[in-house]
Enzyme design. Structure first.
Site, PDB file in Angstrom:
ATOM      1  N   GLU A  90       6.260  -3.872  -0.491  1.00  0.00           N
ATOM      2  CA  GLU A  90       7.436  -2.991  -0.608  1.00  0.00           C
ATOM      3  C   GLU A  90       8.709  -3.749  -0.242  1.00  0.00           C
ATOM      4  O   GLU A  90       9.740  -3.583  -0.902  1.00  0.00           O
ATOM      5  CB  GLU A  90       7.268  -1.753   0.274  1.00  0.00           C
ATOM      6  CG  GLU A  90       8.491  -0.855   0.320  1.00  0.00           C
ATOM      7  CD  GLU A  90       8.849  -0.182  -0.992  1.00  0.00           C
ATOM      8  OE1 GLU A  90      10.038   0.179  -1.148  1.00  0.00           O
ATOM      9  OE2 GLU A  90       7.972   0.001  -1.858  1.00  0.00           O
ATOM     10  N   ILE A 116       0.029  -5.506  13.310  1.00  0.00           N
ATOM     11  CA  ILE A 116       0.051  -6.328  12.094  1.00  0.00           C
ATOM     12  C   ILE A 116       0.812  -5.545  11.029  1.00  0.00           C
ATOM     13  O   ILE A 116       0.516  -4.370  10.785  1.00  0.00           O
ATOM     14  CB  ILE A 116      -1.380  -6.638  11.595  1.00  0.00           C
ATOM     15  CG1 ILE A 116      -2.150  -7.431  12.661  1.00  0.00           C
ATOM     16  CG2 ILE A 116      -1.340  -7.400  10.277  1.00  0.00           C
ATOM     17  CD1 ILE A 116      -3.627  -7.569  12.360  1.00  0.00           C
ATOM     18  N   GLY A 126       0.005  -4.850   4.584  1.00  0.00           N
ATOM     19  CA  GLY A 126       0.241  -5.585   3.335  1.00  0.00           C
ATOM     20  C   GLY A 126       1.088  -4.807   2.354  1.00  0.00           C
ATOM     21  O   GLY A 126       1.949  -5.375   1.675  1.00  0.00           O
ATOM     22  N   VAL A 127       0.870  -3.501   2.276  1.00  0.00           N
ATOM     23  CA  VAL A 127       1.675  -2.697   1.351  1.00  0.00           C
ATOM     24  C   VAL A 127       3.146  -2.698   1.758  1.00  0.00           C
ATOM     25  O   VAL A 127       4.028  -2.613   0.895  1.00  0.00           O
ATOM     26  CB  VAL A 127       1.139  -1.259   1.211  1.00  0.00           C
ATOM     27  CG1 VAL A 127      -0.231  -1.257   0.567  1.00  0.00           C
ATOM     28  CG2 VAL A 127       1.110  -0.536   2.527  1.00  0.00           C
ATOM     29  N   HIS A 183      -1.041   0.585  13.315  1.00  0.00           N
ATOM     30  CA  HIS A 183      -1.562  -0.540  12.516  1.00  0.00           C
ATOM     31  C   HIS A 183      -1.371  -1.845  13.257  1.00  0.00           C
ATOM     32  O   HIS A 183      -0.473  -2.600  12.925  1.00  0.00           O
ATOM     33  CB  HIS A 183      -0.856  -0.595  11.178  1.00  0.00           C
ATOM     34  CG  HIS A 183      -1.576  -1.390  10.142  1.00  0.00           C
ATOM     35  ND1 HIS A 183      -1.370  -2.725   9.938  1.00  0.00           N
ATOM     36  CD2 HIS A 183      -2.516  -1.021   9.254  1.00  0.00           C
ATOM     37  CE1 HIS A 183      -2.123  -3.156   8.939  1.00  0.00           C
ATOM     38  NE2 HIS A 183      -2.822  -2.128   8.503  1.00  0.00           N
TER      39      HIS A 183
END
Length: 157
Positions: free
Chosen positions: A65, A57, A60-61, A51
């Site tokens: 978290e 990067i 977002g998850v 990623h």
């Protein structure tokens, strides 16, 4: 009451471990109210392999978290859950917004605030904002449930 948690104390409160422990320190803890989580983002994070290759990067998850883990420490300290083997489960994630990329070398600061919850309560709601150098990277509202059944089973209850 404890107002800071280093990595050793964090691991006594929440069950997460490498590679999914996403908070390094929690400071400015105000019981049942708020806290600030710190995540030092490094190139060694396992999700950077995919990623994205060549352009790492933080997903977002993973940022959400990390905010949730910060609230786990906040609730754990607020409710004396140290060494109690509490499990904390997401119930909802709402109004998630992503504003800035988070990359290796960034220090992610996550301000989390309790919007609903009470001492001893099982269900809590939060608002979190993650920033890098004061710039908003992400924000969300989320709810979680505290489960002490593993602790109760261990105690013979």
């Amino acid at each position: 009451m404890t107002t800071e948690a280093d990595i050793q104390l964090i691991q006594r409160i929440i069950p997460h471990r490498y590679p999914f422990l996403l908070v390094d320190r929690v400071r400015d803890i105000v019981a049942n109210t708020s806290a600030v989580g710190i995540k030092n983002v490094t190139a060694n994070e396992p999700y950077f392999q995919g990623h994205f290759p060549g352009t790492p990067i933080m997903p977002g998850v993973a940022i959400i978290e990390a905010m949730a883990q910060t609230t786990g420490v906040l609730v754990g300290i607020s409710n004396d859950l140290i060494d109690r083997e509490a499990l904390i489960y997401f119930m909802s994630i709402e109004k998630a917004k992503f504003r800035r990329k988070v990359v290796p070398g960034d220090v992610l600061e996550m301000q989390v605030d309790v919007t609903r919850g009470k001492p001893g309560g099982k269900v809590w709601r939060f608002h979190g904002i993650a920033r890098v150098e004061g710039e908003v990277a992400a924000e969300a509202e989320f709810a979680a449930m505290i489960d002490l059944s593993k602790d109760a089973a261990k105690a013979g209850a």
